[in-house]
Design a protein around this motif. Sequence first.
Motif, PDB file in Angstrom:
ATOM      1  N   LEU A 181       0.827  -1.198   0.000  1.00  0.00           N
ATOM      2  CA  LEU A 181       0.000   0.000   0.000  1.00  0.00           C
ATOM      3  C   LEU A 181       0.864   1.251   0.000  1.00  0.00           C
ATOM      4  O   LEU A 181       0.517   2.257  -0.560  1.00  0.00           O
ATOM      5  CB  LEU A 181      -0.903  -0.009   1.234  1.00  0.00           C
ATOM      6  CG  LEU A 181      -2.008  -1.063   1.237  1.00  0.00           C
ATOM      7  CD1 LEU A 181      -2.647  -1.131   2.609  1.00  0.00           C
ATOM      8  CD2 LEU A 181      -3.055  -0.756   0.184  1.00  0.00           C
ATOM      9  N   GLU A 182       1.994   1.170   0.703  1.00  0.00           N
ATOM     10  CA  GLU A 182       2.961   2.262   0.702  1.00  0.00           C
ATOM     11  C   GLU A 182       4.346   1.646   0.741  1.00  0.00           C
ATOM     12  O   GLU A 182       4.529   0.540   1.208  1.00  0.00           O
ATOM     13  CB  GLU A 182       2.748   3.171   1.912  1.00  0.00           C
ATOM     14  CG  GLU A 182       2.842   2.450   3.240  1.00  0.00           C
ATOM     15  CD  GLU A 182       2.627   3.385   4.398  1.00  0.00           C
ATOM     16  OE1 GLU A 182       3.420   4.332   4.520  1.00  0.00           O
ATOM     17  OE2 GLU A 182       1.696   3.164   5.175  1.00  0.00           O
ATOM     18  N   GLN A 183       5.305   2.359   0.257  1.00  0.00           N
ATOM     19  CA  GLN A 183       6.648   1.814   0.170  1.00  0.00           C
ATOM     20  C   GLN A 183       7.342   1.924   1.524  1.00  0.00           C
ATOM     21  O   GLN A 183       7.642   3.011   1.998  1.00  0.00           O
ATOM     22  CB  GLN A 183       7.453   2.559  -0.907  1.00  0.00           C
ATOM     23  CG  GLN A 183       6.969   2.281  -2.327  1.00  0.00           C
ATOM     24  CD  GLN A 183       7.050   0.797  -2.671  1.00  0.00           C
ATOM     25  OE1 GLN A 183       8.044   0.156  -2.402  1.00  0.00           O
ATOM     26  NE2 GLN A 183       5.997   0.266  -3.273  1.00  0.00           N
TER      27      GLN A 183
ATOM     28  N   LEU B  27       7.783  -4.303  11.552  1.00  0.00           N
ATOM     29  CA  LEU B  27       7.168  -3.626  12.702  1.00  0.00           C
ATOM     30  C   LEU B  27       5.651  -3.699  12.682  1.00  0.00           C
ATOM     31  O   LEU B  27       4.992  -3.379  13.670  1.00  0.00           O
ATOM     32  CB  LEU B  27       7.599  -2.153  12.736  1.00  0.00           C
ATOM     33  CG  LEU B  27       9.105  -1.873  12.834  1.00  0.00           C
ATOM     34  CD1 LEU B  27       9.362  -0.377  12.811  1.00  0.00           C
ATOM     35  CD2 LEU B  27       9.685  -2.496  14.097  1.00  0.00           C
ATOM     36  N   ILE B  28       5.075  -4.133  11.538  1.00  0.00           N
ATOM     37  CA  ILE B  28       3.618  -4.152  11.413  1.00  0.00           C
ATOM     38  C   ILE B  28       3.054  -5.439  11.997  1.00  0.00           C
ATOM     39  O   ILE B  28       3.577  -6.526  11.755  1.00  0.00           O
ATOM     40  CB  ILE B  28       3.204  -3.998   9.929  1.00  0.00           C
ATOM     41  CG1 ILE B  28       3.725  -2.650   9.393  1.00  0.00           C
ATOM     42  CG2 ILE B  28       1.692  -4.087   9.776  1.00  0.00           C
ATOM     43  CD1 ILE B  28       3.593  -2.484   7.915  1.00  0.00           C
TER      44      ILE B  28
ATOM     45  N   ARG C  98       1.209   5.983  12.502  1.00  0.00           N
ATOM     46  CA  ARG C  98       2.169   5.686  11.435  1.00  0.00           C
ATOM     47  C   ARG C  98       1.671   4.560  10.529  1.00  0.00           C
ATOM     48  O   ARG C  98       1.806   4.635   9.314  1.00  0.00           O
ATOM     49  CB  ARG C  98       3.519   5.313  12.077  1.00  0.00           C
ATOM     50  CG  ARG C  98       4.554   4.722  11.125  1.00  0.00           C
ATOM     51  CD  ARG C  98       5.035   5.721  10.122  1.00  0.00           C
ATOM     52  NE  ARG C  98       6.084   5.191   9.271  1.00  0.00           N
ATOM     53  CZ  ARG C  98       6.358   5.655   8.052  1.00  0.00           C
ATOM     54  NH1 ARG C  98       5.648   6.639   7.535  1.00  0.00           N
ATOM     55  NH2 ARG C  98       7.339   5.137   7.354  1.00  0.00           N
ATOM     56  N   TYR C  99       1.085   3.510  11.135  1.00  0.00           N
ATOM     57  CA  TYR C  99       0.742   2.319  10.352  1.00  0.00           C
ATOM     58  C   TYR C  99      -0.769   2.070  10.268  1.00  0.00           C
ATOM     59  O   TYR C  99      -1.191   0.952   9.998  1.00  0.00           O
ATOM     60  CB  TYR C  99       1.430   1.082  10.963  1.00  0.00           C
ATOM     61  CG  TYR C  99       2.933   1.226  11.043  1.00  0.00           C
ATOM     62  CD1 TYR C  99       3.703   1.416   9.886  1.00  0.00           C
ATOM     63  CD2 TYR C  99       3.593   1.202  12.271  1.00  0.00           C
ATOM     64  CE1 TYR C  99       5.076   1.559   9.962  1.00  0.00           C
ATOM     65  CE2 TYR C  99       4.970   1.344  12.354  1.00  0.00           C
ATOM     66  CZ  TYR C  99       5.705   1.528  11.192  1.00  0.00           C
ATOM     67  OH  TYR C  99       7.066   1.676  11.265  1.00  0.00           O
ATOM     68  N   ARG C 100      -1.575   3.104  10.497  1.00  0.00           N
ATOM     69  CA  ARG C 100      -3.028   2.935  10.511  1.00  0.00           C
ATOM     70  C   ARG C 100      -3.544   2.248   9.254  1.00  0.00           C
ATOM     71  O   ARG C 100      -4.402   1.359   9.310  1.00  0.00           O
ATOM     72  CB  ARG C 100      -3.700   4.302  10.682  1.00  0.00           C
ATOM     73  CG  ARG C 100      -5.223   4.241  10.767  1.00  0.00           C
ATOM     74  CD  ARG C 100      -5.813   5.628  10.837  1.00  0.00           C
ATOM     75  NE  ARG C 100      -5.592   6.258  12.125  1.00  0.00           N
ATOM     76  CZ  ARG C 100      -6.402   6.110  13.164  1.00  0.00           C
ATOM     77  NH1 ARG C 100      -7.470   5.333  13.047  1.00  0.00           N
ATOM     78  NH2 ARG C 100      -6.156   6.718  14.288  1.00  0.00           N
TER      79      ARG C 100
END
Length: 905
Positions: A185-187, A195-196, A422-424
């Motif tokens: 979804l994002e680089q 970390l996700i 940050r990771y929503r």
Amino acid sequence: MESEDAAAVGSVGPRFPFPYTPYAIQEQFMAALYDALEDGRVGIFESPTGTGKSLSLICGALTWLRDFEQKKQEEEARLLAPEESGQEGKERPASAGPAHPESQGTAGEPDWVTAFVQKKEERDVVDKLKDEQIRRKKREEQLEKIRNNVRLKYAAKRKRSEEDETKRLLNLSKEVLSEGAEDGLEQLDHSEEELILDEYESDEEKKVVSGLKDDDLEEEHVTKIYYCSRTHSQLSQFVHEVQKSPFGKDTRLVSLGSRQNLCVNEGVRRLGSLQLINDRCMEMQKNKHEKKSDEENGEKERRVSHKKCPFYSYEQMQFLRDEVLLEVKDIEQLVALGRETKACPYYGSRYAIPAAQLVVLPYQMLLHEPTRNAAGIKLKDQVVIIDEAHNLIDTIISIHSAEVKGSQLCCAYSQLLQYMERYRKRLKAKNLMYIKQILYLLERFVAMLGGNVNQNPSCQVVSQTGTVLKSINGFLFQSCTDNINLFKVQRFCERSLIRRKLFGFVERYGNPASAVKPNKENQKLSGLQDFLLTLQQGAATEGTPQSLVVEAEHDQVRCASPLMQIERFISALTNANQDGRVIINRQETVGQSSLKFLLLNPAVYFAKVVEECRAVIIAGGTMQPVADIQEQLLSCAGVDPARVVEFSCGHVIPPENILPIILCNGPSNQRLEFTYLTRSMPQMMDEMGRILCNLCNVVPGGVVCFFPSYEYEKQIYAHWEKTGLLTRLAVKKKIFQEPKKANQVEQVLGEYAKCIKRCSQAGEQMTGALLLSVVGGKMSEGINFSDDLGRCVIMVGMPYPNVKSPELQEKMAWLDKKMPRTAGKPPSRALIENLCMKAVNQSIGRAIRHQKDFASLLLLDHRYASPAILDKLPQWIRERTQVKPTFGAAFAELRKFHRGKLNAS
């Protein structure tokens, strides 16, 4: 003569193999232990230090286990004999009754039905015995094969090493090919992908077993002995005793420990904190397990940067297991073997548990059920020996209590909020839901301390300071968190490893000096950096040097995420309402304030141990007074009093080698009563000084003087310095003070010992050294003042605990409510006396450490002479204790004792 007595004692019961002729009391100890294990009792065993307690435990318990296994094999042979000779079913046992088809059984059923059921049960038993026999033979053959074929062993080791290298190169090439293949979804770079959080399935209980195959899980646990002690060094010492014992060659022993002690992966060990090491290890195993399913579903792998641990190989760990079972090894030897064979000692040792006869492990691993289950420990019908158990109640309470500070709550809130922002877009809905619940809990917890999570905790002044105690339910209702399912939140924290992800996130973005690209997402991270900076600045304004604050903050972030303590606190709140209390401690600022869960009922965690085990032995050098263990642990755990057995043996030293004296008055006839109100009076401190001066004139070598607290020791030292008494003392003894910092203890002890040795050789005016110590401090437990290091031990006053402590007050109130009065005393009063005397017994027990040792013990307070207090001393000390109303009579006895020993030498 001694050996004849020992032989006479030993001839009555089982013969105990021993490395030398045992003392009579050791024979008695082993016989009592054997009977307790045979009868399935809960035993409280006391054997003073210096009486060979460890060897008595080893030889007594392993003799019972040897006999038990022999009887079991004989029973197996008897039951399998008809089967092997083909007689099964041909002869009917006389006890089965007549086989008439119309006769009725006792339950109204025809006899042929009863006979059929009985026959089926017999066949099931025989089948089970056959399986056990096959497994045992297979295990013995495997161990014998390894024992006799050293070349084969090392060839297998080399082959495994080659295969491991091939796999490593293959995996490396796969990772290189897969780089750049992601289209998310994002680089995010690879290190940030890890970390996700993974997708969380709360309704599905995942079976995460660290690499164990199903057939290993089914392996039957042989009857074994679990031996627990407090420290790593005590466990190693016990293993060395096993190695030296007659059972050292043929006992299958495994030592268990934490990853911190057993991990051989240097990259993981460098993390330092036990919790971080655990998290990283579990994450590496999780990556390994989920890799296959990801490939099957055609999903892209996200964690390419974390390879599986090179030491985590099933075959290598099987080899390590066999090596462990083959020869007795302590933790250090196990770690060395793991490095040599490139196998994980932490998991490899766990493979050995089912087949082991003796499992050596720390308290925490046995007493904490989740840890016990994770280690694969099964207590059903097994034997547990808990050594050094004088602090057993405190240990259980400590393991299951938790405290979290306001600064930790605010820091965790800031970190978690920044992480979520940050990771929503990358987090699944269920993960977001649980993160928001944790954020809400943190917000409400800080509110209970009178603060706001969005402000710097160091700068928030609390309007109403003080300590408030709440029931668990009361705390949850008042904090408005009773609508949150804490069990589910706890489970999410455990499985998602969110603290590990958060730690990685803070490592990456929490350092204000780190370079952050100025994009839209990263601008939000400045909040975390600003927060950490304000923490440092806020603390600096309170007078702490700026460099120390920055260093301390960096250490705190490096060694652990604050979420770890918060998880423990949330877990503690899942206890039953009546078993604990929440202490809200509001200090001047929110950062200094804290929330603490206090466990009141340790029996709730000990009950399962005594219910499942065949027998439980609670042992120690000084167990008196034992009333606390009997009432707070065993009685509350529902143990039948008839199942409890007590054994206390005397000391091996002759009666004339110890002189315990209770002194009621000082040299100037001052009544000795060191209560909190009277002990600071100048005349009381002066009298104490006169006593010491007189003693130092007649006692050679080392004198150890225990005070009730660090504050009183400091106060009396300052008074003596002012009056010149220290100068007079220093003529005969060089004075040492116990340090508060643990890392300075060895240095002080070393200098103290050197001084005594030097004085004994030089023949100078100075005769030794005086060590001023504190009850409950570093010197009162685990330190041996043997021989010249402790020729006299002095106890100043009675070290009662602080009854104004909210924790102790709550414990006293709980006991008064739950327990009956004993001997006319409320249970709370008995608790205070027992805590005091446990501390006294531990301290005065530091001196006599072996058979030829000698020492005088001086209890300075007339209250020791009361029968109730005197009765709480260890029996071997109590029966030799003299009560002296005047100092002159006591001094004459002491001078005669020490001069007699000096002339005898």
